[in-house]
Design a protein around this motif. Structure first.
Motif, mmCIF file in Angstrom:
data_model
loop_
_atom_site.group_PDB
_atom_site.id
_atom_site.type_symbol
_atom_site.label_atom_id
_atom_site.label_comp_id
_atom_site.label_asym_id
_atom_site.label_seq_id
_atom_site.Cartn_x
_atom_site.Cartn_y
_atom_site.Cartn_z
ATOM 1 N N ASN A 186 -25.552 106.823 60.662
ATOM 2 C CA ASN A 186 -25.888 108.162 61.154
ATOM 3 C C ASN A 186 -24.813 109.126 60.672
ATOM 4 O O ASN A 186 -23.619 108.828 60.755
ATOM 5 N N VAL A 211 -22.819 112.594 61.046
ATOM 6 C CA VAL A 211 -22.462 113.665 61.973
ATOM 7 C C VAL A 211 -21.906 114.819 61.153
ATOM 8 O O VAL A 211 -20.893 114.663 60.459
ATOM 9 N N ASP A 246 -20.933 117.844 62.359
ATOM 10 C CA ASP A 246 -20.068 118.769 63.091
ATOM 11 C C ASP A 246 -18.649 118.712 62.539
ATOM 12 O O ASP A 246 -18.231 117.693 61.980
ATOM 13 N N HIS A 251 -14.893 117.954 62.096
ATOM 14 C CA HIS A 251 -14.076 116.876 62.631
ATOM 15 C C HIS A 251 -12.616 117.116 62.282
ATOM 16 O O HIS A 251 -12.292 117.855 61.353
#
Length: 219
Positions: free
Chosen positions: A20, A22, A24, A26
């Motif tokens: 998956n 992500v 966003d 980090h």
């Protein structure tokens, strides 16, 4: 050097074993990514940098995550991919070979750091990448200076010994390693492609080998 980053991605493994991504923002867990981004931006300040985090706080990770991060970079058409990491696990050899070849034929330049130890690791082992190791800055302190190595498996040497690099919390530290030589070459490649965007990876490598300090001096 968060201001230099234009996008983020972090592949993670779900409960059922699938990957998956992500997207966003980090943070940098160790300072390693910040150092690499800072080196690239110091040489190619107009470059847009995308951060793909595949390693944990101790700079360790899984080959599947590493390969997925490289896949993301290829699928999102990065012009230059800096890989200041590698794996010596032969189980992943074929997968990375496939990814590296795909990048090559899609005109994506991969710059890889050789292992800091004298062991076989990849993707730096593959012939289509720009494999890089560090040299002592005493030879030359100019980050635009680099050297060609005619003896495989490492092809190029760039500044990476006792180098001041950006780190966590806005700090700068002194660091040594091939991880910091690779982004030096990535920055040079980014500048080259900025002026000549139609160059293929083969042509980029040919230009770099022709303009290396030790080659030019021997002409």
């Amino acid at each position: 050097i968060a201001g230099a980053v234009r996008g983020w991605s972090e592949p993670t493994v779900t409960a059922n074993g699938e990957i998956n991504f992500v997207s966003d923002p980090h943070s940098d867990l160790s300072g390693h990514g910040t150092a690499c981004a800072g080196i690239i931006h110091s040489i190619a300040p107009d470059a847009e940098i995308y951060s793909v985090r595949v390693l944990g706080q101790r700079l360790s990770g899984k080959g599947k995550i590493f390969a997925s991060g490289l896949r993301w970079a290829i699928d999102n058409n990065m012009n230059v991919i800096n890989l200041s990491l590698g794996t010596s696990n032969a189980e992943h050899f074929a997968k990375f070979h496939e990814l590296v070849d795909e990048a090559y034929y899609r005109k994506i330049v991969l710059v890889t750091a050789a292992n800091n130890m004298p062991i076989i690791s990849f993707p730096s082992l593959y012939s289509t990448v720009i494999s890089t190791a560090c040299y002592d800055g005493v030879i030359s302190d100019d980050p635009l200076d680099y050297y060609y190595n005619p003896q495989p498996p490492v092809e190029f040497a760039a500044k990476g010994v006792d180098r001041e690099v950006a780190w966590l919390d806005g700090r700068y530290v002194r660091a040594t390693g091939n991880s910091f030589a690779a982004p030096n070459m990535s920055g040079i490649v980014a500048r080259l492609l900025g002026k000549h965007p139609s160059l293929t990876p083969f042509q980029v490598k040919s230009v770099l080998s022709s303009l290396a300090n030790n080659v030019v001096q021997n002409v």
